[in-house]
Design a protein around this motif. Structure first.
Motif, PDB file in Angstrom:
ATOM      1  N   LYS A   1      -4.249   6.250  -3.735  1.00 28.68           N
ATOM      2  CA  LYS A   1      -4.700   5.299  -2.725  1.00 28.68           C
ATOM      3  C   LYS A   1      -3.742   5.301  -1.530  1.00 28.68           C
ATOM      4  N   SER A   2      -4.239   4.830  -0.422  1.00 35.32           N
ATOM      5  CA  SER A   2      -3.388   4.691   0.763  1.00 35.32           C
ATOM      6  C   SER A   2      -3.485   3.254   1.261  1.00 35.32           C
ATOM      7  N   TYR A   3      -2.410   2.775   1.859  1.00 37.56           N
ATOM      8  CA  TYR A   3      -2.351   1.395   2.325  1.00 37.56           C
ATOM      9  C   TYR A   3      -1.878   1.362   3.767  1.00 37.56           C
ATOM     10  N   SER A   4      -2.213   0.276   4.438  1.00 34.51           N
ATOM     11  CA  SER A   4      -1.756   0.085   5.812  1.00 34.51           C
ATOM     12  C   SER A   4      -0.267  -0.221   5.817  1.00 34.51           C
ATOM     13  N   ALA A   5       0.369  -0.021   6.973  1.00 37.48           N
ATOM     14  CA  ALA A   5       1.802  -0.313   7.097  1.00 37.48           C
ATOM     15  C   ALA A   5       2.077  -1.781   6.798  1.00 37.48           C
ATOM     16  N   ARG A   6       1.130  -2.656   7.164  1.00 30.91           N
ATOM     17  CA  ARG A   6       1.303  -4.088   6.912  1.00 30.91           C
ATOM     18  C   ARG A   6       1.435  -4.367   5.416  1.00 30.91           C
TER      19      ARG A   6
END
Length: 324
Positions: A115-120
């Motif tokens: 999975k990938s996530y936002s910097a926030r």
């Protein structure tokens, strides 16, 4: 997230209420930790046997082999975390490691699930973890919290083994959350059944702790009588109350796990640990220092950032996405 609102409120409310009784027992009889864990497992298994399994007359929606990884990891995490304290690991360090589960879950979700996530999301998880560490250190420094770092250094070899055990348990705990999510994705969402099977199948493992559990039971029976129920030891009343509230807490965690991703579940559980710490400070009249305020600010700011409260793109667009 609307369908998850009730489970989130249930997790936070019942878990914080349970903490009051657990801490009261821990302060009066620290050796009762294994008894408390066993009692909770037995209570949850008994409720599930009657109302979920109906004495094994209801067919499982998830085959037993589907629970293998979840049950194995569940028991291993609990045992390794408890045994690490026998290797001269300071209690504050033990708590700090367990508070890192949110960060560990995020990392494993990226590495294992892809999975990938936002910097926030990364910044908020880091802020929450740091905030809990600060509050834990501030609280543990106010009283006796076990061996000091200087004392632990005298037992370097055993201390190193303990740290390795905590590291393993931290990653295993994060992997457990992912296993539960993958189980639901493969077999469907059956939180009540999963809750019953996971706890019921784990009961035989407590035989290795039988002596300690019996010894703690004797000590609880010798506690002062409960004010409202003469003749009943007060610590047994506290233990029963903790089992009821822990049942509610775990039930809502399983419901939450069937509705949202593993990182969000870990976020709620991590926030529960922090709020329980705050309740402990207020209820047991422990000092709330400047360090606590700094930690609280980081935790709540991180939580708001994680939930995208401060605007930006809609939450659905910022949720983690499968890598192509």
């Amino acid at each position: 997230m609307a369908s998850a609102a009730m489970p989130i409120v249930g997790v936070l409310g019942s878990c914080m209420g349970c903490m009051v009784f657990v801490e009261n027992i821990a302060k009066q009889e620290p050796s009762a930790m294994n008894l408390m864990t066993f009692s909770t497992f037995l209570f949850i298994s008994s409720i599930g046997l009657v109302f979920t399994s109906k004495f094994f007359t209801v067919k499982n929606q998830i085959p037993l082999e589907g629970y293998f990884k979840t049950v194995s990891m569940f028991f291993i995490v609990n045992v390794v975390n408890n045994q690490a304290l026998n290797f001269h690991v300071p209690v504050p360090l033990h708590i700090i490691f367990r508070s890192g589960s949110l960060l560990a879950t995020l990392i494993l979700s990226v590495v294992i699930v892809g999975k990938s996530y936002s910097a926030r999301k990364y910044i908020s998880v880091f802020a929450i973890t740091v905030g809990i560490v600060i509050c834990t250190l501030a609280t543990s420094s106010q009283g006796d919290s076990g061996l000091s770092m200087e004392e632990a250094s005298k037992h370097y070899k055993e201390w190193s083994i303990g740290i390795a055990m905590l590291t393993f348990a931290l990653l295993a705990s994060a992997y457990l959350a992912i296993c539960q999510q993958q189980m639901y994705e493969k077999y469907g969402k059956h939180p009540d059944e999963a809750m019953f099977i996971t706890h019921f199948v784990s009961l035989p493992f407590f035989l290795v702790m039988g002596g300690d559990i019996v010894s703690a039971s004797t000590k609880l029976s010798a506690s002062a009588p409960y004010a409202l129920i003469p003749g009943i030891p007060s610590l047994w009343v506290d233990l029963f109350a903790s089992c009821i509230l822990q049942y509610g807490c775990i039930k809502y965690v399983y419901q939450l796990n069937s509705r949202v991703d593993s990182l969000t579940v870990t976020l709620v559980v991590t926030l529960r640990k922090f709020l329980s710490l705050i309740v402990s400070i207020v209820y047991f009249k422990n000092p709330f220092t400047a360090q606590h305020w700094v930690g609280a600010l980081l935790v709540f700011a991180g939580t708001l950032a994680f939930a995208d409260i401060w605007g930006g793109q809609p939450a659905k667009k910022q949720e983690e996405k499968k890598k192509q």
